[in-house]
Design a protein around this motif. Structure first.
Motif, PDB file in Angstrom:
ATOM      1  N   ALA A  49       0.818  -1.218   0.000  1.00 28.13           N
ATOM      2  CA  ALA A  49       0.000   0.000   0.000  1.00 28.13           C
ATOM      3  C   ALA A  49       0.849   1.265   0.000  1.00 28.13           C
ATOM      4  O   ALA A  49       0.474   2.266  -0.625  1.00 28.13           O
ATOM      5  CB  ALA A  49      -0.946  -0.005   1.196  1.00 28.13           C
ATOM      6  N   ASP A  50       2.005   1.231   0.652  1.00 32.64           N
ATOM      7  CA  ASP A  50       2.841   2.430   0.693  1.00 32.64           C
ATOM      8  C   ASP A  50       3.602   2.680  -0.608  1.00 32.64           C
ATOM      9  O   ASP A  50       4.288   3.686  -0.751  1.00 32.64           O
ATOM     10  CB  ASP A  50       3.804   2.388   1.877  1.00 32.64           C
ATOM     11  CG  ASP A  50       4.829   1.268   1.801  1.00 32.64           C
ATOM     12  OD1 ASP A  50       4.699   0.361   0.951  1.00 32.64           O
ATOM     13  OD2 ASP A  50       5.775   1.295   2.602  1.00 32.64           O
ATOM     14  N   LYS A  51       3.437   1.777  -1.590  1.00 37.63           N
ATOM     15  CA  LYS A  51       4.074   1.947  -2.902  1.00 37.63           C
ATOM     16  C   LYS A  51       3.071   2.367  -3.969  1.00 37.63           C
ATOM     17  O   LYS A  51       3.394   2.440  -5.142  1.00 37.63           O
ATOM     18  CB  LYS A  51       4.755   0.643  -3.337  1.00 37.63           C
ATOM     19  CG  LYS A  51       5.850   0.190  -2.396  1.00 37.63           C
ATOM     20  CD  LYS A  51       7.013   1.139  -2.428  1.00 37.63           C
ATOM     21  CE  LYS A  51       8.146   0.627  -1.559  1.00 37.63           C
ATOM     22  NZ  LYS A  51       9.240   1.571  -1.462  1.00 37.63           N
ATOM     23  N   TYR A  66     -12.137  -8.437   5.272  1.00 39.93           N
ATOM     24  CA  TYR A  66     -10.718  -8.074   5.175  1.00 39.93           C
ATOM     25  C   TYR A  66     -10.378  -7.137   4.013  1.00 39.93           C
ATOM     26  O   TYR A  66      -9.227  -6.749   3.877  1.00 39.93           O
ATOM     27  CB  TYR A  66      -9.835  -9.321   5.100  1.00 39.93           C
ATOM     28  CG  TYR A  66     -10.096 -10.203   3.902  1.00 39.93           C
ATOM     29  CD1 TYR A  66      -9.401 -10.023   2.709  1.00 39.93           C
ATOM     30  CD2 TYR A  66     -11.051 -11.208   3.955  1.00 39.93           C
ATOM     31  CE1 TYR A  66      -9.645 -10.809   1.611  1.00 39.93           C
ATOM     32  CE2 TYR A  66     -11.306 -12.009   2.858  1.00 39.93           C
ATOM     33  CZ  TYR A  66     -10.604 -11.806   1.696  1.00 39.93           C
ATOM     34  OH  TYR A  66     -10.860 -12.587   0.602  1.00 39.93           O
ATOM     35  N   LEU A  67     -11.350  -6.753   3.188  1.00 41.50           N
ATOM     36  CA  LEU A  67     -11.018  -5.822   2.106  1.00 41.50           C
ATOM     37  C   LEU A  67     -12.229  -5.054   1.607  1.00 41.50           C
ATOM     38  O   LEU A  67     -13.368  -5.410   1.853  1.00 41.50           O
ATOM     39  CB  LEU A  67     -10.316  -6.509   0.941  1.00 41.50           C
ATOM     40  CG  LEU A  67     -11.071  -7.495   0.052  1.00 41.50           C
ATOM     41  CD1 LEU A  67     -11.839  -6.786  -1.041  1.00 41.50           C
ATOM     42  CD2 LEU A  67     -10.084  -8.432  -0.592  1.00 41.50           C
ATOM     43  N   SER A  68     -11.905  -3.964   0.891  1.00 43.38           N
ATOM     44  CA  SER A  68     -12.912  -3.132   0.236  1.00 43.38           C
ATOM     45  C   SER A  68     -12.597  -3.067  -1.248  1.00 43.38           C
ATOM     46  O   SER A  68     -11.441  -2.909  -1.638  1.00 43.38           O
ATOM     47  CB  SER A  68     -12.884  -1.713   0.814  1.00 43.38           C
ATOM     48  OG  SER A  68     -13.235  -1.715   2.175  1.00 43.38           O
ATOM     49  N   ASP A  83      -6.906  -3.881   0.700  1.00 40.99           N
ATOM     50  CA  ASP A  83      -6.951  -4.815   1.823  1.00 40.99           C
ATOM     51  C   ASP A  83      -6.747  -4.090   3.142  1.00 40.99           C
ATOM     52  O   ASP A  83      -6.153  -3.024   3.188  1.00 40.99           O
ATOM     53  CB  ASP A  83      -5.842  -5.874   1.696  1.00 40.99           C
ATOM     54  CG  ASP A  83      -6.041  -6.819   0.531  1.00 40.99           C
ATOM     55  OD1 ASP A  83      -7.060  -6.712  -0.176  1.00 40.99           O
ATOM     56  OD2 ASP A  83      -5.180  -7.684   0.341  1.00 40.99           O
ATOM     57  N   ASP A  84      -7.232  -4.712   4.217  1.00 40.88           N
ATOM     58  CA  ASP A  84      -6.927  -4.201   5.543  1.00 40.88           C
ATOM     59  C   ASP A  84      -5.446  -4.362   5.844  1.00 40.88           C
ATOM     60  O   ASP A  84      -4.862  -3.543   6.541  1.00 40.88           O
ATOM     61  CB  ASP A  84      -7.755  -4.931   6.602  1.00 40.88           C
ATOM     62  CG  ASP A  84      -9.225  -4.546   6.528  1.00 40.88           C
ATOM     63  OD1 ASP A  84      -9.557  -3.550   5.850  1.00 40.88           O
ATOM     64  OD2 ASP A  84     -10.041  -5.240   7.143  1.00 40.88           O
ATOM     65  N   LYS A  85      -4.844  -5.426   5.314  1.00 40.63           N
ATOM     66  CA  LYS A  85      -3.398  -5.566   5.397  1.00 40.63           C
ATOM     67  C   LYS A  85      -2.813  -4.458   4.526  1.00 40.63           C
ATOM     68  O   LYS A  85      -3.510  -3.883   3.698  1.00 40.63           O
ATOM     69  CB  LYS A  85      -2.949  -6.928   4.867  1.00 40.63           C
ATOM     70  CG  LYS A  85      -3.438  -8.097   5.678  1.00 40.63           C
ATOM     71  CD  LYS A  85      -2.943  -9.376   5.045  1.00 40.63           C
ATOM     72  CE  LYS A  85      -3.499 -10.583   5.776  1.00 40.63           C
ATOM     73  NZ  LYS A  85      -3.090 -11.831   5.143  1.00 40.63           N
ATOM     74  N   PRO A  86      -1.552  -4.164   4.659  1.00 44.62           N
ATOM     75  CA  PRO A  86      -0.998  -3.064   3.855  1.00 44.62           C
ATOM     76  C   PRO A  86      -0.750  -3.452   2.395  1.00 44.62           C
ATOM     77  O   PRO A  86       0.361  -3.427   1.901  1.00 44.62           O
ATOM     78  CB  PRO A  86       0.301  -2.736   4.591  1.00 44.62           C
ATOM     79  CG  PRO A  86       0.694  -4.007   5.258  1.00 44.62           C
ATOM     80  CD  PRO A  86      -0.598  -4.702   5.601  1.00 44.62           C
ATOM     81  N   VAL A  87      -1.835  -3.853   1.710  1.00 44.44           N
ATOM     82  CA  VAL A  87      -1.748  -4.294   0.314  1.00 44.44           C
ATOM     83  C   VAL A  87      -2.852  -3.623  -0.498  1.00 44.44           C
ATOM     84  O   VAL A  87      -3.982  -3.488  -0.031  1.00 44.44           O
ATOM     85  CB  VAL A  87      -1.891  -5.832   0.201  1.00 44.44           C
ATOM     86  CG1 VAL A  87      -1.971  -6.278  -1.247  1.00 44.44           C
ATOM     87  CG2 VAL A  87      -0.748  -6.540   0.912  1.00 44.44           C
TER      88      VAL A  87
END
Length: 120
Positions: A49-51, A66-68, A83-87
């Protein structure tokens, strides 16, 4: 230096830039992906996500615990899933240049949901 991949929605309101390398390029034929895209199989490419940077943040709809799913609020184009994960998973059809070898799907999720007449 990492490669940058660009793309956006149909009307151009949303643009993204994702810094590689891409993670887990794959196809999916689950019912949720089919309904999200209107296609029988959807091609995904994931990035940390930070990329991923956005010109305008897409609208989202919470599709699971877990995602939108993300889409353009103006033209309705599917752009991916956050994703809720950083993806961030981006749909390959929204890339400016989708014909790069490193974006080719490595596996297929929910292959059993594809129509039997669809070639493999």
């Amino acid at each position: 230096m990492a490669r940058t991949y660009t793309g956006g929605c149909l009307c151009g309101h949303i643009r993204f830039a994702a810094e590689g390398p891409p993670l887990r390029p794959h196809t999916c034929s689950c019912t949720m992906c089919q309904h999200h895209s209107g296609a029988l199989t959807l091609h995904w490419v994931e990035f940390p996500a930070d990329k991923v940077t956005w010109s305008t943040r897409p609208s989202t709809w919470r599709s699971s615990d877990y995602l939108s799913r993300s889409f353009c609020p103006k033209c309705g184009s599917t752009v991916g899933a956050i994703d809720d994960k950083p993806v961030v998973a981006l749909v390959l059809g929204s890339f400016d240049s989708a014909n790069r070898k490193e974006l080719a799907p490595a596996y297929h999720s929910y292959v059993g949901k594809r129509p039997k007449w669809m070639p493999r």
